[in-house]
Design a protein around this motif. Structure first.
Motif, PDB file in Angstrom:
ATOM      1  N   ALA A  13       0.868  -1.176   0.000  1.00  0.00           N
ATOM      2  CA  ALA A  13       0.000   0.000   0.000  1.00  0.00           C
ATOM      3  C   ALA A  13       0.905   1.226   0.000  1.00  0.00           C
ATOM      4  CB  ALA A  13      -0.905   0.000   1.227  1.00  0.00           C
ATOM      5  N   THR A  14       0.384   2.327  -0.474  1.00  0.00           N
ATOM      6  CA  THR A  14       1.140   3.571  -0.469  1.00  0.00           C
ATOM      7  C   THR A  14       0.727   4.391   0.740  1.00  0.00           C
ATOM      8  OG1 THR A  14       1.291   3.581  -2.886  1.00  0.00           O
ATOM      9  CG2 THR A  14       1.706   5.667  -1.750  1.00  0.00           C
ATOM     10  N   VAL A  15       1.696   4.677   1.590  1.00  0.00           N
ATOM     11  CA  VAL A  15       1.454   5.438   2.817  1.00  0.00           C
ATOM     12  C   VAL A  15       2.423   6.615   2.838  1.00  0.00           C
ATOM     13  CG1 VAL A  15       1.506   5.380   5.337  1.00  0.00           C
ATOM     14  CG2 VAL A  15       0.690   3.389   4.057  1.00  0.00           C
ATOM     15  N   GLY A  16       1.893   7.808   2.736  1.00  0.00           N
ATOM     16  CA  GLY A  16       2.751   8.985   2.706  1.00  0.00           C
ATOM     17  C   GLY A  16       3.711   8.982   1.541  1.00  0.00           C
ATOM     18  N   GLY A  17       3.280   8.427   0.424  1.00  0.00           N
ATOM     19  CA  GLY A  17       4.122   8.371  -0.765  1.00  0.00           C
ATOM     20  C   GLY A  17       5.165   7.270  -0.737  1.00  0.00           C
ATOM     21  N   ARG A  18       5.132   6.420   0.281  1.00  0.00           N
ATOM     22  CA  ARG A  18       6.115   5.357   0.421  1.00  0.00           C
ATOM     23  C   ARG A  18       5.438   3.997   0.540  1.00  0.00           C
ATOM     24  NH1 ARG A  18      11.486   7.276   2.171  1.00  0.00           N
ATOM     25  NH2 ARG A  18      11.465   9.522   1.736  1.00  0.00           N
ATOM     26  N   ARG A  19       6.200   2.952   0.278  1.00  0.00           N
ATOM     27  CA  ARG A  19       5.658   1.599   0.243  1.00  0.00           C
ATOM     28  C   ARG A  19       5.505   1.022   1.647  1.00  0.00           C
ATOM     29  NH1 ARG A  19       9.277  -2.938  -2.540  1.00  0.00           N
ATOM     30  NH2 ARG A  19      10.590  -2.271  -0.789  1.00  0.00           N
ATOM     31  N   ALA A  20       4.319   0.491   1.904  1.00  0.00           N
ATOM     32  CA  ALA A  20       4.075  -0.277   3.126  1.00  0.00           C
ATOM     33  C   ALA A  20       3.792  -1.713   2.715  1.00  0.00           C
ATOM     34  CB  ALA A  20       2.894   0.310   3.895  1.00  0.00           C
ATOM     35  N   ASN A  21       4.595  -2.628   3.205  1.00  0.00           N
ATOM     36  CA  ASN A  21       4.474  -4.036   2.844  1.00  0.00           C
ATOM     37  C   ASN A  21       3.616  -4.761   3.863  1.00  0.00           C
ATOM     38  OD1 ASN A  21       5.487  -6.243   1.036  1.00  0.00           O
ATOM     39  ND2 ASN A  21       6.259  -7.048   2.978  1.00  0.00           N
ATOM     40  N   TYR A  22       2.655  -5.565   3.388  1.00  0.00           N
ATOM     41  CA  TYR A  22       1.770  -6.269   4.315  1.00  0.00           C
ATOM     42  C   TYR A  22       1.291  -7.582   3.705  1.00  0.00           C
ATOM     43  CZ  TYR A  22      -2.338  -4.649   1.596  1.00  0.00           C
ATOM     44  OH  TYR A  22      -3.269  -4.420   0.613  1.00  0.00           O
ATOM     45  N   ARG A  23       0.695  -8.417   4.564  1.00  0.00           N
ATOM     46  CA  ARG A  23       0.061  -9.649   4.125  1.00  0.00           C
ATOM     47  C   ARG A  23      -1.347  -9.689   4.701  1.00  0.00           C
ATOM     48  NH1 ARG A  23       2.850 -14.176   2.736  1.00  0.00           N
ATOM     49  NH2 ARG A  23       4.483 -13.952   4.310  1.00  0.00           N
ATOM     50  N   PHE A  65      11.408  -1.363   8.353  1.00  0.00           N
ATOM     51  CA  PHE A  65      11.682  -2.759   8.682  1.00  0.00           C
ATOM     52  C   PHE A  65      11.069  -3.671   7.616  1.00  0.00           C
ATOM     53  CE2 PHE A  65      11.623  -0.446  12.730  1.00  0.00           C
ATOM     54  CZ  PHE A  65      12.870  -0.766  13.209  1.00  0.00           C
ATOM     55  N   GLY A  66      11.573  -4.913   7.543  1.00  0.00           N
ATOM     56  CA  GLY A  66      11.056  -5.820   6.525  1.00  0.00           C
ATOM     57  C   GLY A  66      11.189  -5.200   5.147  1.00  0.00           C
ATOM     58  N   ASP A  67      10.098  -5.207   4.387  1.00  0.00           N
ATOM     59  CA  ASP A  67      10.115  -4.643   3.044  1.00  0.00           C
ATOM     60  C   ASP A  67       9.321  -3.349   2.929  1.00  0.00           C
ATOM     61  OD1 ASP A  67      11.769  -6.492   1.643  1.00  0.00           O
ATOM     62  OD2 ASP A  67      10.158  -7.974   1.740  1.00  0.00           O
ATOM     63  N   SER A  68       9.045  -2.703   4.067  1.00  0.00           N
ATOM     64  CA  SER A  68       8.428  -1.373   4.023  1.00  0.00           C
ATOM     65  C   SER A  68       9.524  -0.314   3.934  1.00  0.00           C
ATOM     66  CB  SER A  68       7.580  -1.119   5.278  1.00  0.00           C
ATOM     67  OG  SER A  68       6.379  -1.849   5.236  1.00  0.00           O
ATOM     68  N   ASP A  69       9.261   0.724   3.167  1.00  0.00           N
ATOM     69  CA  ASP A  69      10.237   1.801   3.015  1.00  0.00           C
ATOM     70  C   ASP A  69      10.460   2.529   4.340  1.00  0.00           C
ATOM     71  OD1 ASP A  69      10.546   1.325   0.300  1.00  0.00           O
ATOM     72  OD2 ASP A  69       9.079   2.844  -0.301  1.00  0.00           O
ATOM     73  N   PRO A  70      11.671   3.030   4.556  1.00  0.00           N
ATOM     74  CA  PRO A  70      11.906   3.839   5.751  1.00  0.00           C
ATOM     75  C   PRO A  70      11.173   5.174   5.658  1.00  0.00           C
ATOM     76  CG  PRO A  70      13.852   3.828   4.341  1.00  0.00           C
ATOM     77  CD  PRO A  70      12.889   2.846   3.746  1.00  0.00           C
ATOM     78  N   PHE A  83       2.432   6.023  11.261  1.00  0.00           N
ATOM     79  CA  PHE A  83       2.521   5.206  10.057  1.00  0.00           C
ATOM     80  C   PHE A  83       1.427   4.142  10.043  1.00  0.00           C
ATOM     81  CE2 PHE A  83       4.158   1.107   8.466  1.00  0.00           C
ATOM     82  CZ  PHE A  83       4.329   1.398   7.118  1.00  0.00           C
ATOM     83  N   CYS A  84       1.219   3.478  11.181  1.00  0.00           N
ATOM     84  CA  CYS A  84       0.168   2.450  11.264  1.00  0.00           C
ATOM     85  C   CYS A  84      -1.214   3.056  11.055  1.00  0.00           C
ATOM     86  CB  CYS A  84       0.232   1.742  12.610  1.00  0.00           C
ATOM     87  SG  CYS A  84       1.681   0.703  12.827  1.00  0.00           S
ATOM     88  N   SER A  85      -1.443   4.230  11.622  1.00  0.00           N
ATOM     89  CA  SER A  85      -2.724   4.909  11.452  1.00  0.00           C
ATOM     90  C   SER A  85      -2.970   5.241   9.983  1.00  0.00           C
ATOM     91  CB  SER A  85      -2.740   6.183  12.301  1.00  0.00           C
ATOM     92  OG  SER A  85      -3.970   6.861  12.171  1.00  0.00           O
ATOM     93  N   ALA A  86      -1.937   5.760   9.312  1.00  0.00           N
ATOM     94  CA  ALA A  86      -2.067   6.086   7.889  1.00  0.00           C
ATOM     95  C   ALA A  86      -2.245   4.830   7.046  1.00  0.00           C
ATOM     96  CB  ALA A  86      -0.838   6.872   7.432  1.00  0.00           C
ATOM     97  N   LEU A  91      -6.123   1.394   3.805  1.00  0.00           N
ATOM     98  CA  LEU A  91      -6.920   0.185   3.594  1.00  0.00           C
ATOM     99  C   LEU A  91      -8.396   0.402   3.911  1.00  0.00           C
ATOM    100  CD1 LEU A  91      -4.131  -1.137   3.303  1.00  0.00           C
ATOM    101  CD2 LEU A  91      -4.989  -3.059   4.658  1.00  0.00           C
ATOM    102  N   GLY A  92      -8.748   1.598   4.339  1.00  0.00           N
ATOM    103  CA  GLY A  92     -10.145   1.902   4.642  1.00  0.00           C
ATOM    104  C   GLY A  92     -10.661   1.219   5.899  1.00  0.00           C
ATOM    105  N   ILE A  93      -9.784   0.997   6.869  1.00  0.00           N
ATOM    106  CA  ILE A  93     -10.165   0.315   8.109  1.00  0.00           C
ATOM    107  C   ILE A  93     -10.358   1.344   9.216  1.00  0.00           C
ATOM    108  CG2 ILE A  93      -9.416  -1.316   9.885  1.00  0.00           C
ATOM    109  CD1 ILE A  93      -7.855  -2.786   7.693  1.00  0.00           C
ATOM    110  N   ASP A  94     -11.579   1.436   9.735  1.00  0.00           N
ATOM    111  CA  ASP A  94     -11.884   2.414  10.773  1.00  0.00           C
ATOM    112  C   ASP A  94     -11.726   1.854  12.180  1.00  0.00           C
ATOM    113  OD1 ASP A  94     -12.582   4.399   8.900  1.00  0.00           O
ATOM    114  OD2 ASP A  94     -14.597   3.540   8.702  1.00  0.00           O
ATOM    115  N   SER A  95     -11.932   0.541  12.344  1.00  0.00           N
ATOM    116  CA  SER A  95     -11.910  -0.078  13.669  1.00  0.00           C
ATOM    117  C   SER A  95     -11.171  -1.401  13.580  1.00  0.00           C
ATOM    118  CB  SER A  95     -13.350  -0.295  14.161  1.00  0.00           C
ATOM    119  OG  SER A  95     -13.373  -0.859  15.442  1.00  0.00           O
ATOM    120  N   VAL A  96     -10.279  -1.672  14.551  1.00  0.00           N
ATOM    121  CA  VAL A  96      -9.388  -2.814  14.409  1.00  0.00           C
ATOM    122  C   VAL A  96      -8.964  -3.329  15.784  1.00  0.00           C
ATOM    123  CG1 VAL A  96      -7.282  -1.394  14.326  1.00  0.00           C
ATOM    124  CG2 VAL A  96      -7.332  -3.600  13.131  1.00  0.00           C
ATOM    125  N   ASP A  97      -8.715  -4.620  15.867  1.00  0.00           N
ATOM    126  CA  ASP A  97      -8.015  -5.208  17.009  1.00  0.00           C
ATOM    127  C   ASP A  97      -6.537  -5.239  16.655  1.00  0.00           C
ATOM    128  OD1 ASP A  97     -10.422  -5.888  18.487  1.00  0.00           O
ATOM    129  OD2 ASP A  97     -10.717  -7.509  17.032  1.00  0.00           O
TER     130      ASP A  97
END
Length: 286
Positions: A13-23, A65-70, A83-86, A91-97
């Motif tokens: 995903a693109t977060v602040g113009g940078r790559r965020a790697n996730y599964r 860390f991992g494959d996410s951009d610094p 960063f996590c909030s962004a 991903l359009g997630i408003d509420s999360v555990d």
């Protein structure tokens, strides 16, 4: 023994113009999994398989860390929470555990404080934030010049790091050692590690100011919290669990016998068996 089914390919995903790697696996209410310092989303592979029958499970490589951009700015507890909030916004997630191990636990708490009402439940596994004692290697890394030397990637360092994390040495596989070496060799990884280590601690141990601020805010928020710990943790000793019980008196806690810093790997089935009913208990929600 049948090999586990392969997990889906990682996504970005693109977060602040940078790559965020996730599964991402499964469906249902979302659960965000956050790894420790110098680690990656691969630490959560077993929990993907165990939790995704009931949840949409998302593991994230923290920025740098991992494959996410610094990050373009300094990596701190607060900047990683932002960063996590962004990322959740992307991903359009408003509420999360949120489930976090070590540094990831502190980031999870910071996210809950930063975005009140967004985090439904917190699961903290051998989490930073409850005591000052920490392994001598992490204290030394907080010193700028020394940290640069200690963090130079090498197979010896990677092997020592993996051995410190697990009570059961069968988890110290050649695959994990090779992955650790690759992580440490990525551009920006050493900077992110040093900056976070300096933000959270000194040569004397983990700084008390941010711990007091964060834990008092989590306690006041009344977010339901589950704290899990391994009794043979060499990184953040099990005495921190007693401090967690004091600071978060309403939290549910569990101590695993003969277990190191990563119960979600060493005791994967047992950890999932505790997490799933905890997340299902909506009576504890605010």
């Amino acid at each position: 023994m049948t090999a586990p089914a392969p997990l889906p390919t990682e996504a970005t995903a693109t977060v602040g113009g940078r790559r965020a790697n996730y599964r991402e696996t499964g469906s249902g209410s979302p659960v965000l999994l956050l790894h420790g310092i110098g680690r990656s989303l691969h630490d959560w592979d077993d929990q993907h398989r165990l939790l995704s029958s009931e949840h949409r499970v998302i593991s994230l490589d923290l920025a740098g860390f991992g494959d996410s951009d610094p990050l373009p700015r300094t990596h701190t507890l607060d900047s990683l929470a932002a960063f996590c909030s962004a990322f959740l916004d992307a991903l359009g997630i408003d509420s999360v555990d949120v489930v976090g191990n070590s540094l990831g636990g502190a980031v999870a708490m910071a996210l809950a404080v930063r975005d009140p009402g967004r985090v439904r439940h917190l699961v903290l596994i051998n989490s930073a934030g409850f005591g000052s004692t920490v392994t001598s290697a992490l204290r030394a890394i907080a010193v700028p010049v020394v940290g640069r030397v200690l963090l130079r990637p090498s197979e010896k360092t990677a092997r020592q790091t993996e051995r410190a994390l697990f009570r059961d040495r069968s988890f110290v596989s050649e695959e994990r050692i090779a992955r650790s070496l690759r992580r440490g060799s990525r551009r920006g990884a050493m900077r992110a590690f040093r900056e976070v280590a300096h933000d959270l601690g000194t040569i004397r141990g983990i700084r008390p100011a941010w711990r007091a601020r964060l834990t008092s805010a989590v306690a006041a928020s009344r977010t339901p919290v589950l704290v899990l710990w391994g009794d043979r943790d060499l990184i953040l000793p099990a005495e921190h669990l007693r401090e967690a019980q004091r600071l978060l008196p309403d939290a549910t806690t569990h101590l695993f016998a003969e277990t190191g810093h990563m119960p979600h790997l060493e005791r994967a089935d047992e950890v999932a068996a505790l997490i799933l009913p905890f997340l299902a208990d909506r009576a504890g929600d605010r």
